[in-house]
Motif scaffolding. Structure first.
Motif, PDB file in Angstrom:
ATOM      1  N   UNK A  57      15.101  -2.702   2.021  1.00 54.81           N
ATOM      2  CA  UNK A  57      14.538  -2.561   0.679  1.00 54.81           C
ATOM      3  C   UNK A  57      13.039  -2.773   0.664  1.00 54.81           C
ATOM      4  N   UNK A  58      12.571  -3.739   1.420  1.00 55.61           N
ATOM      5  CA  UNK A  58      11.136  -3.997   1.501  1.00 55.61           C
ATOM      6  C   UNK A  58      10.423  -2.821   2.178  1.00 55.61           C
ATOM      7  N   UNK A  59      11.043  -2.227   3.182  1.00 55.71           N
ATOM      8  CA  UNK A  59      10.435  -1.083   3.862  1.00 55.71           C
ATOM      9  C   UNK A  59      10.332   0.137   2.948  1.00 55.71           C
ATOM     10  N   UNK A  60      11.348   0.348   2.103  1.00 56.55           N
ATOM     11  CA  UNK A  60      11.384   1.545   1.263  1.00 56.55           C
ATOM     12  C   UNK A  60      10.749   1.341  -0.106  1.00 56.55           C
ATOM     13  N   UNK A  61      10.414   0.130  -0.479  1.00 54.13           N
ATOM     14  CA  UNK A  61       9.861  -0.159  -1.803  1.00 54.13           C
ATOM     15  C   UNK A  61       8.559   0.594  -2.086  1.00 54.13           C
ATOM     16  N   UNK A  62       7.600   0.661  -1.169  1.00 57.01           N
ATOM     17  CA  UNK A  62       6.358   1.395  -1.484  1.00 57.01           C
ATOM     18  C   UNK A  62       6.598   2.877  -1.787  1.00 57.01           C
ATOM     19  N   UNK A  63       7.504   3.517  -1.084  1.00 59.58           N
ATOM     20  CA  UNK A  63       7.800   4.936  -1.334  1.00 59.58           C
ATOM     21  C   UNK A  63       8.434   5.121  -2.699  1.00 59.58           C
ATOM     22  N   UNK A  64       9.364   4.240  -3.043  1.00 62.03           N
ATOM     23  CA  UNK A  64      10.049   4.344  -4.329  1.00 62.03           C
ATOM     24  C   UNK A  64       9.079   4.082  -5.473  1.00 62.03           C
ATOM     25  N   UNK A  65       8.231   3.068  -5.328  1.00 59.31           N
ATOM     26  CA  UNK A  65       7.258   2.757  -6.382  1.00 59.31           C
ATOM     27  C   UNK A  65       6.253   3.873  -6.546  1.00 59.31           C
ATOM     28  N   UNK A  66       5.826   4.454  -5.437  1.00 59.83           N
ATOM     29  CA  UNK A  66       4.845   5.546  -5.509  1.00 59.83           C
ATOM     30  C   UNK A  66       5.434   6.749  -6.231  1.00 59.83           C
TER      31      UNK A  66
END
Length: 73
Positions: A57-66
């Motif tokens: 989740x921490x790895x994918x959070x920036x992509x999802x937020x962007x």
């Protein structure tokens, strides 16, 4: 039949930032999540799953937020 050997050498180059990111995310944060959840739930299975889900989740959070911010704008 005479077969030639196709000798190849494969070299992988790994950036130092990738190694540092792996050490911080997977080892330190993953272990921290594991021990906190294990302390709370006293279950190794739940702690292992939480550690995996938390680090992914921490790895994918920036992509999802962007992408979410792109949808809002």
């Amino acid at each position: 039949m005479l077969m030639k050997k196709n000798d190849q050498i494969v070299i992988y180059i790994i950036k130092g930032s990738t190694i540092k990111r792996f050490l911080i995310l997977d080892l330190i944060i993953g272990s921290g999540i594991f021990y906190v959840v294990k302390f709370i739930s006293s279950s190794i299975l739940i702690a292992s799953a939480s550690s995996f889900v938390g680090t992914e989740g921490i790895k994918k959070a920036p992509k999802v937020l962007k992408s979410a911010i792109g949808l809002i704008s």
